[in-house]
Write a protein that holds these residues in place. Sequence first.
Motif, PDB file in Angstrom:
ATOM      1  N   ASP A 123      30.861  71.328 -27.841  1.00 10.01           N
ATOM      2  CA  ASP A 123      30.893  71.672 -29.179  1.00 10.01           C
ATOM      3  C   ASP A 123      30.335  73.061 -29.478  1.00 10.01           C
ATOM      4  OD1 ASP A 123      32.641  70.126 -30.275  1.00 10.01           O
ATOM      5  OD2 ASP A 123      31.572  69.545 -32.205  1.00 10.01           O
ATOM      6  N   ARG A 124      30.012  73.842 -28.588  1.00 13.50           N
ATOM      7  CA  ARG A 124      29.309  74.984 -29.185  1.00 13.50           C
ATOM      8  C   ARG A 124      30.278  76.102 -29.741  1.00 13.50           C
ATOM      9  NH1 ARG A 124      24.624  76.910 -26.923  1.00 13.50           N
ATOM     10  NH2 ARG A 124      25.047  78.681 -28.096  1.00 13.50           N
ATOM     11  N   ALA A 164      21.279  79.241 -31.489  1.00 18.61           N
ATOM     12  CA  ALA A 164      21.856  78.093 -30.749  1.00 18.61           C
ATOM     13  C   ALA A 164      21.039  76.852 -31.095  1.00 18.61           C
ATOM     14  CB  ALA A 164      21.501  78.514 -29.290  1.00 18.61           C
ATOM     15  N   PRO A 165      21.685  75.758 -30.532  1.00 18.40           N
ATOM     16  CA  PRO A 165      21.108  74.521 -30.589  1.00 18.40           C
ATOM     17  C   PRO A 165      19.850  74.448 -29.565  1.00 18.40           C
ATOM     18  CG  PRO A 165      23.340  74.103 -30.453  1.00 18.40           C
ATOM     19  CD  PRO A 165      23.075  75.616 -30.227  1.00 18.40           C
ATOM     20  N   SER A 225      26.428  81.782 -35.466  1.00 20.55           N
ATOM     21  CA  SER A 225      26.538  82.518 -34.149  1.00 20.55           C
ATOM     22  C   SER A 225      25.053  82.885 -33.872  1.00 20.55           C
ATOM     23  CB  SER A 225      27.335  83.597 -34.484  1.00 20.55           C
ATOM     24  OG  SER A 225      26.931  84.587 -35.548  1.00 20.55           O
ATOM     25  N   LEU A 272      22.956  68.937 -29.640  1.00 18.82           N
ATOM     26  CA  LEU A 272      24.427  68.992 -29.830  1.00 18.82           C
ATOM     27  C   LEU A 272      25.199  68.896 -28.355  1.00 18.82           C
ATOM     28  CD1 LEU A 272      27.082  69.761 -31.585  1.00 18.82           C
ATOM     29  CD2 LEU A 272      26.561  72.004 -30.878  1.00 18.82           C
ATOM     30  N   PRO A 280      27.279  70.095 -25.411  1.00 18.17           N
ATOM     31  CA  PRO A 280      27.515  71.465 -24.975  1.00 18.17           C
ATOM     32  C   PRO A 280      28.908  71.800 -25.194  1.00 18.17           C
ATOM     33  CG  PRO A 280      27.139  70.251 -22.973  1.00 18.17           C
ATOM     34  CD  PRO A 280      26.612  69.400 -24.452  1.00 18.17           C
ATOM     35  N   ASP A 320      20.689  69.786 -25.200  1.00 16.39           N
ATOM     36  CA  ASP A 320      22.327  69.372 -25.195  1.00 16.39           C
ATOM     37  C   ASP A 320      22.135  67.694 -25.225  1.00 16.39           C
ATOM     38  OD1 ASP A 320      23.322  71.747 -24.662  1.00 16.39           O
ATOM     39  OD2 ASP A 320      23.526  71.588 -22.548  1.00 16.39           O
ATOM     40  N   TRP A 378      30.143  75.266 -33.045  1.00 17.24           N
ATOM     41  CA  TRP A 378      28.773  75.455 -33.790  1.00 17.24           C
ATOM     42  C   TRP A 378      28.720  77.011 -33.916  1.00 17.24           C
ATOM     43  CZ3 TRP A 378      24.183  73.322 -35.166  1.00 17.24           C
ATOM     44  CH2 TRP A 378      23.022  74.292 -35.100  1.00 17.24           C
ATOM     45  N   ASN A 379      29.165  78.031 -32.967  1.00 15.55           N
ATOM     46  CA  ASN A 379      29.100  79.281 -33.025  1.00 15.55           C
ATOM     47  C   ASN A 379      29.898  79.811 -34.206  1.00 15.55           C
ATOM     48  OD1 ASN A 379      27.496  79.435 -30.820  1.00 15.55           O
ATOM     49  ND2 ASN A 379      29.092  79.760 -29.367  1.00 15.55           N
ATOM     50  N   ALA A 427      29.943  69.548 -34.441  1.00 17.21           N
ATOM     51  CA  ALA A 427      29.709  70.918 -34.806  1.00 17.21           C
ATOM     52  C   ALA A 427      30.641  71.513 -36.082  1.00 17.21           C
ATOM     53  CB  ALA A 427      29.502  71.762 -33.716  1.00 17.21           C
TER      54      ALA A 427
END
Length: 202
Positions: free
Chosen positions: A86-87, A98-99, A95, A82, A84, A102, A90-91, A61
């Motif tokens: 790597d959230r 959300a993807p 932000s 994605l 999880p 998972d 990602w954020n 991400a």
Amino acid sequence: MQNVVTSGVFELDGGQWDVDNNVWLIGDDSEVLVIDAAHDAAKIAEAVGDRTVRAIVCTHAHNDHVNAAPELAERTGAPILLHPDDRVLWNLTHSDRAPDADLSDGQVLTIGGTDLTVLHTPGHAPGAVCLYAPQLGVVFTGDTLFHGGPGATGRSYSDYPTIVRSIRERLFTLPDATTVNTGHGESTTIGTEKANSAGWAD
């Protein structure tokens, strides 16, 4: 299998770097997966044409690999996948979005009769994954393994011993002839990178 090269900026830890990214399209004449929707949703959509995008798969991400994902998802209706872990990264870029689902280690994605197995390969990023397509003799490594060695580990959420362990345990166990299609730059093979890995620190 199709390669689309897009250009933009990688941003992390307050730094900015101009980069060219490899976007990979896997599938057939009617449906595709997009691996790493980077920088330019319009250019990727043009390459897809009238095919159905079944999923937008993120190898990790960092912004340069996911910055076009929401727009491409909006254009195509495809879900964003994605790992999880790597959230947190990602954020930093998305932000407010959300993807959609998972990715998990060992999961198999099938597109156009081709199976891709998800391999969790942390190190460059906590949720980094590679996608192995044995029928094609190809592994898509994102920024985990390049022509010349492991991906960078000098910034937040990365770790050098972890990426080396991921490569040795998850990628170097693949057949030596396997083509390594990377997130940036030229492709290589598992055998080539294995032969040049003796000097890597553990």
